[in-house]
Scaffold this active site. Structure first.
Site, mmCIF file in Angstrom:
data_model
loop_
_atom_site.group_PDB
_atom_site.id
_atom_site.type_symbol
_atom_site.label_atom_id
_atom_site.label_comp_id
_atom_site.label_asym_id
_atom_site.label_seq_id
_atom_site.Cartn_x
_atom_site.Cartn_y
_atom_site.Cartn_z
ATOM 1 N N ARG A 1 14.700 -57.215 -0.234
ATOM 2 C CA ARG A 1 14.434 -55.959 0.458
ATOM 3 C C ARG A 1 13.761 -56.278 1.782
ATOM 4 O O ARG A 1 12.706 -56.902 1.803
ATOM 5 C CB ARG A 1 13.518 -55.139 -0.459
ATOM 6 N N THR A 12 12.662 -52.207 7.061
ATOM 7 C CA THR A 12 13.674 -51.144 6.938
ATOM 8 C C THR A 12 13.825 -50.678 5.495
ATOM 9 O O THR A 12 14.395 -49.616 5.239
ATOM 10 C CB THR A 12 15.044 -51.655 7.410
ATOM 11 N N ASP A 35 3.679 -57.582 -5.991
ATOM 12 C CA ASP A 35 4.964 -58.209 -5.657
ATOM 13 C C ASP A 35 5.375 -59.137 -6.797
ATOM 14 O O ASP A 35 4.789 -60.206 -6.990
ATOM 15 C CB ASP A 35 4.838 -58.995 -4.340
ATOM 16 N N ASP A 93 6.544 -62.862 -6.006
ATOM 17 C CA ASP A 93 5.420 -63.734 -5.644
ATOM 18 C C ASP A 93 4.583 -64.089 -6.865
ATOM 19 O O ASP A 93 4.081 -65.210 -6.981
ATOM 20 C CB ASP A 93 4.540 -63.046 -4.591
HETATM 21 C C1 PRP Z 1 11.770 -56.866 -5.223
HETATM 22 C C2 PRP Z 1 12.248 -56.549 -6.623
HETATM 23 C C3 PRP Z 1 13.541 -55.809 -6.374
HETATM 24 C C4 PRP Z 1 13.217 -55.034 -5.112
HETATM 25 C C5 PRP Z 1 12.916 -53.609 -5.476
HETATM 26 O O1 PRP Z 1 12.452 -57.943 -4.713
HETATM 27 O O2 PRP Z 1 12.385 -57.697 -7.410
HETATM 28 O O3 PRP Z 1 14.655 -56.645 -6.196
HETATM 29 O O4 PRP Z 1 12.065 -55.655 -4.523
HETATM 30 O O5 PRP Z 1 12.763 -52.830 -4.343
HETATM 31 P P1 PRP Z 1 13.796 -51.686 -3.972
HETATM 32 O O6 PRP Z 1 14.065 -50.927 -5.219
HETATM 33 O O7 PRP Z 1 13.048 -50.893 -2.936
HETATM 34 O O8 PRP Z 1 15.031 -52.330 -3.407
HETATM 35 P P2 PRP Z 1 12.123 -58.532 -3.261
HETATM 36 O O9 PRP Z 1 12.958 -57.842 -2.232
HETATM 37 O O10 PRP Z 1 10.650 -58.541 -3.042
HETATM 38 O O11 PRP Z 1 12.691 -59.994 -3.329
HETATM 39 P P3 PRP Z 1 12.218 -61.242 -4.232
HETATM 40 O O12 PRP Z 1 12.577 -60.915 -5.654
HETATM 41 O O13 PRP Z 1 13.049 -62.359 -3.692
HETATM 42 O O14 PRP Z 1 10.752 -61.457 -4.049
HETATM 43 N N1 URA Z 2 9.026 -55.118 -5.135
HETATM 44 C C1 URA Z 2 8.002 -55.560 -5.890
HETATM 45 O O1 URA Z 2 7.966 -56.742 -6.265
HETATM 46 N N2 URA Z 2 7.043 -54.696 -6.238
HETATM 47 C C2 URA Z 2 7.049 -53.405 -5.850
HETATM 48 O O2 URA Z 2 6.125 -52.655 -6.191
HETATM 49 C C3 URA Z 2 8.119 -52.962 -5.048
HETATM 50 C C4 URA Z 2 9.097 -53.830 -4.708
#
Ligand code: PRP
Ligand code: URA
Length: 207
Positions: free
Chosen positions: A102, A106, A198, A201
């Site tokens: 994400r 944006t 997150d 992370d």
């Molecule tokens: C997080 C999570 C989802 C997304 C959710 O991933 O694991 O994939 O955000 O958010 P949304 O519903 O608003 O799209 P992130 O983009 O942080 O990537 P990562 O898993 O690589 O840390």
């Molecule tokens: N992605 C995450 O990992 N946590 C949130 O709360 C939203 C998006």
């Protein structure tokens, strides 16, 4: 289509362990795997069975075995933390990967990788991602799977915002959603609150 919140006491108890900001990486990963296993049990309760012959120490008999071909598809990165929870119970499941993150400004999903099992169109697909926030990543991934011919998709997430659930339902009313807990909403950064922060992370120790 249905949204099923898993109100089982063990799931709710373990979710509290995940939410704790002081949970260390090892506990966080292990607990995420355990919750996913418990959710898998619920999400597969209507899977079809077939008759198979088996010889017990006593006699030959006819017994049941899973008839479904199953794939688990994590949305990278955080979805990787749910794979073992599924494969512990369905070791024959194929594993696909969809890489989407994400964009934090944006909030749009950004695609970077995909590898799906051959013949995924014939499989029941368990799409997994711990967090459903705005719904952008889940909707993108479901679109992608449908373009690959998949007809039977169940989405499993650990924590979801009501806003994200509404968007997924609107775009993909045929997809069942199994969720550990539907939280209160999204904050000004579109993070789920109270949430768990997150998730990627916290799984990978990157912050
Ligand atoms: C997080 C999570 C989802 C997304 C959710 O991933 O694991 O994939 O955000 O958010 P949304 O519903 O608003 O799209 P992130 O983009 O942080 O990537 P990562 O898993 O690589 O840390
Ligand atoms: N992605 C995450 O990992 N946590 C949130 O709360 C939203 C998006």
């Amino acid at each position: 289509m249905s949204v099923i919140e898993i109100n089982h006491p063990l799931v709710q108890h373990k979710l509290t362990l995940l939410r704790n900001k002081d949970a260390e990486t090892k506990l966080f990963r292990e607990t995420l795997t355990e919750i996913t296993g418990l959710m898998t049990y619920e999400a597969t309760k209507d899977f079809k069975l077939k008759d198979v012959e088996v010889e017990t120490p006593i006699m030959k008999t006819t017994a049941k075995a899973l008839a479904e071909k199953v794939a688990v598809v994590p949305i990278l990165r955080a979805g990787l933390g749910m794979v073992e929870g599924v494969t512990t119970f369905i070791p024959t499941a194929k594993i696909g990967h969809i890489g989407v993150y994400r964009n934090e400004e944006t909030l749009e999903p950004v695609y970077y990788y995909c590898k799906l099992p051959e013949n995924i169109a014939e499989m029941k697909v368990l799409l997994v991602d711990p967090m459903l926030a705005t719904g952008g990543s889940a909707i993108y991934s479901i679109d992608y799977l449908k373009e690959a011919g998949v007809k039977d998709i169940t989405f499993m997430c650990i924590i979801a915002a009501p806003e994200g659930i509404a968007k997924v339902i609107e775009k993909h009313p045929d997809v069942d959603i199994f969720v550990g807990k539907i939280d209160q909403g999204l904050d000004e950064n579109s993070y789920i609150y109270p949430g768990l922060g997150d998730c990627g992370d916290r799984i990978f120790g990157t912050k």
